[in-house]
Design a protein around this motif. Structure first.
Motif, PDB file in Angstrom:
ATOM      1  N   SER A  38       0.810  -1.221   0.000  1.00  0.00           N
ATOM      2  CA  SER A  38       0.000   0.000   0.000  1.00  0.00           C
ATOM      3  C   SER A  38       0.841   1.268   0.000  1.00  0.00           C
ATOM      4  O   SER A  38       0.416   2.292  -0.521  1.00  0.00           O
ATOM      5  N   GLU A  39       2.044   1.245   0.562  1.00  0.00           N
ATOM      6  CA  GLU A  39       2.860   2.460   0.568  1.00  0.00           C
ATOM      7  C   GLU A  39       3.486   2.734  -0.800  1.00  0.00           C
ATOM      8  O   GLU A  39       3.858   3.868  -1.098  1.00  0.00           O
ATOM      9  N   TYR A  40       3.594   1.723  -1.666  1.00  0.00           N
ATOM     10  CA  TYR A  40       4.144   1.920  -3.006  1.00  0.00           C
ATOM     11  C   TYR A  40       3.068   2.133  -4.065  1.00  0.00           C
ATOM     12  O   TYR A  40       3.384   2.429  -5.215  1.00  0.00           O
ATOM     13  N   LEU A  41       1.814   1.981  -3.690  1.00  0.00           N
ATOM     14  CA  LEU A  41       0.720   2.088  -4.647  1.00  0.00           C
ATOM     15  C   LEU A  41       0.628   3.459  -5.330  1.00  0.00           C
ATOM     16  O   LEU A  41       0.423   3.512  -6.543  1.00  0.00           O
ATOM     17  N   PRO A  42       0.815   4.589  -4.643  1.00  0.00           N
ATOM     18  CA  PRO A  42       0.773   5.880  -5.361  1.00  0.00           C
ATOM     19  C   PRO A  42       1.869   6.021  -6.410  1.00  0.00           C
ATOM     20  O   PRO A  42       1.647   6.612  -7.472  1.00  0.00           O
ATOM     21  N   TYR A  43       3.039   5.453  -6.143  1.00  0.00           N
ATOM     22  CA  TYR A  43       4.139   5.548  -7.113  1.00  0.00           C
ATOM     23  C   TYR A  43       3.871   4.683  -8.342  1.00  0.00           C
ATOM     24  O   TYR A  43       4.175   5.079  -9.466  1.00  0.00           O
ATOM     25  N   ILE A  44       3.313   3.506  -8.113  1.00  0.00           N
ATOM     26  CA  ILE A  44       2.974   2.629  -9.233  1.00  0.00           C
ATOM     27  C   ILE A  44       1.854   3.248 -10.055  1.00  0.00           C
ATOM     28  O   ILE A  44       1.871   3.211 -11.287  1.00  0.00           O
ATOM     29  N   ASN A  45       0.888   3.858  -9.365  1.00  0.00           N
ATOM     30  CA  ASN A  45      -0.238   4.470 -10.057  1.00  0.00           C
ATOM     31  C   ASN A  45       0.201   5.681 -10.883  1.00  0.00           C
ATOM     32  O   ASN A  45      -0.464   6.050 -11.846  1.00  0.00           O
ATOM     33  N   TYR A  46       1.319   6.316 -10.532  1.00  0.00           N
ATOM     34  CA  TYR A  46       1.826   7.438 -11.311  1.00  0.00           C
ATOM     35  C   TYR A  46       2.292   6.976 -12.694  1.00  0.00           C
ATOM     36  O   TYR A  46       2.054   7.645 -13.690  1.00  0.00           O
ATOM     37  N   PHE A  47       2.943   5.825 -12.767  1.00  0.00           N
ATOM     38  CA  PHE A  47       3.448   5.319 -14.037  1.00  0.00           C
ATOM     39  C   PHE A  47       2.435   4.447 -14.772  1.00  0.00           C
ATOM     40  O   PHE A  47       2.382   4.442 -15.997  1.00  0.00           O
ATOM     41  N   VAL A  48       1.661   3.678 -14.043  1.00  0.00           N
ATOM     42  CA  VAL A  48       0.637   2.802 -14.629  1.00  0.00           C
ATOM     43  C   VAL A  48      -0.716   3.280 -14.104  1.00  0.00           C
ATOM     44  O   VAL A  48      -1.066   2.993 -12.965  1.00  0.00           O
ATOM     45  N   PRO A  49      -1.477   4.020 -14.910  1.00  0.00           N
ATOM     46  CA  PRO A  49      -2.728   4.609 -14.418  1.00  0.00           C
ATOM     47  C   PRO A  49      -3.834   3.559 -14.246  1.00  0.00           C
ATOM     48  O   PRO A  49      -4.663   3.336 -15.129  1.00  0.00           O
ATOM     49  N   ILE A  50      -3.825   2.915 -13.101  1.00  0.00           N
ATOM     50  CA  ILE A  50      -4.783   1.851 -12.834  1.00  0.00           C
ATOM     51  C   ILE A  50      -6.205   2.386 -12.821  1.00  0.00           C
ATOM     52  O   ILE A  50      -7.126   1.729 -13.315  1.00  0.00           O
ATOM     53  N   ASP A  51      -6.416   3.594 -12.291  1.00  0.00           N
ATOM     54  CA  ASP A  51      -7.752   4.155 -12.256  1.00  0.00           C
ATOM     55  C   ASP A  51      -8.290   4.401 -13.668  1.00  0.00           C
ATOM     56  O   ASP A  51      -9.479   4.202 -13.934  1.00  0.00           O
ATOM     57  N   ALA A  52      -7.422   4.798 -14.593  1.00  0.00           N
ATOM     58  CA  ALA A  52      -7.850   4.971 -15.983  1.00  0.00           C
ATOM     59  C   ALA A  52      -8.193   3.634 -16.620  1.00  0.00           C
ATOM     60  O   ALA A  52      -9.138   3.535 -17.399  1.00  0.00           O
ATOM     61  N   PHE A  53      -7.426   2.596 -16.278  1.00  0.00           N
ATOM     62  CA  PHE A  53      -7.738   1.256 -16.790  1.00  0.00           C
ATOM     63  C   PHE A  53      -9.113   0.799 -16.326  1.00  0.00           C
ATOM     64  O   PHE A  53      -9.865   0.185 -17.086  1.00  0.00           O
ATOM     65  N   ILE A  54      -9.443   1.096 -15.090  1.00  0.00           N
ATOM     66  CA  ILE A  54     -10.746   0.699 -14.557  1.00  0.00           C
ATOM     67  C   ILE A  54     -11.866   1.435 -15.291  1.00  0.00           C
ATOM     68  O   ILE A  54     -12.878   0.828 -15.663  1.00  0.00           O
ATOM     69  N   VAL A  55     -11.714   2.735 -15.517  1.00  0.00           N
ATOM     70  CA  VAL A  55     -12.740   3.517 -16.214  1.00  0.00           C
ATOM     71  C   VAL A  55     -12.908   3.032 -17.647  1.00  0.00           C
ATOM     72  O   VAL A  55     -14.032   2.858 -18.136  1.00  0.00           O
TER      73      VAL A  55
END
Length: 87
Positions: A38-55
């Motif tokens: 969970s502490e690395y999730l914001p950094y991963i989400n910066y490079f791989v936009p998981i929220d955009a993939f979900i939308v």
């Protein structure tokens, strides 16, 4: 007539709000907070936009579902119109 539609829409919004109050929160939130991931999730989400993939996946799923329903409806209508009555 528009007043009736407005009342129906307001009742629908109220019902949806009540359903959201009744349903529990996400069961996955407890697991995300405990994980060391969970502490690395914001950094991963910066490079791989998981929220955009979900939308995007959600939009694709809605489009495919609508296409399948329309395909089934078209087939049902053609089947019903081709039925000839027995003499």
């Amino acid at each position: 007539m528009q007043l009736l539609y407005g009342i129906i829409f307001a009742m629908l919004v109220l019902c949806v709000g009540l359903v959201f109050k009744i349903l529990p929160t996400s069961p996955f939130l407890a697991y995300l907070g405990v994980s060391e991931f969970s502490e690395y999730l914001p950094y991963i989400n910066y490079f791989v936009p998981i929220d955009a993939f979900i939308v995007i996946s959600e939009g694709w799923l809605v489009a495919v579902t609508a296409w399948i329903i329309l395909k089934f409806a078209r087939k049902a209508v053609t089947t019903v119109t081709e039925i000839t009555p027995l003499m």
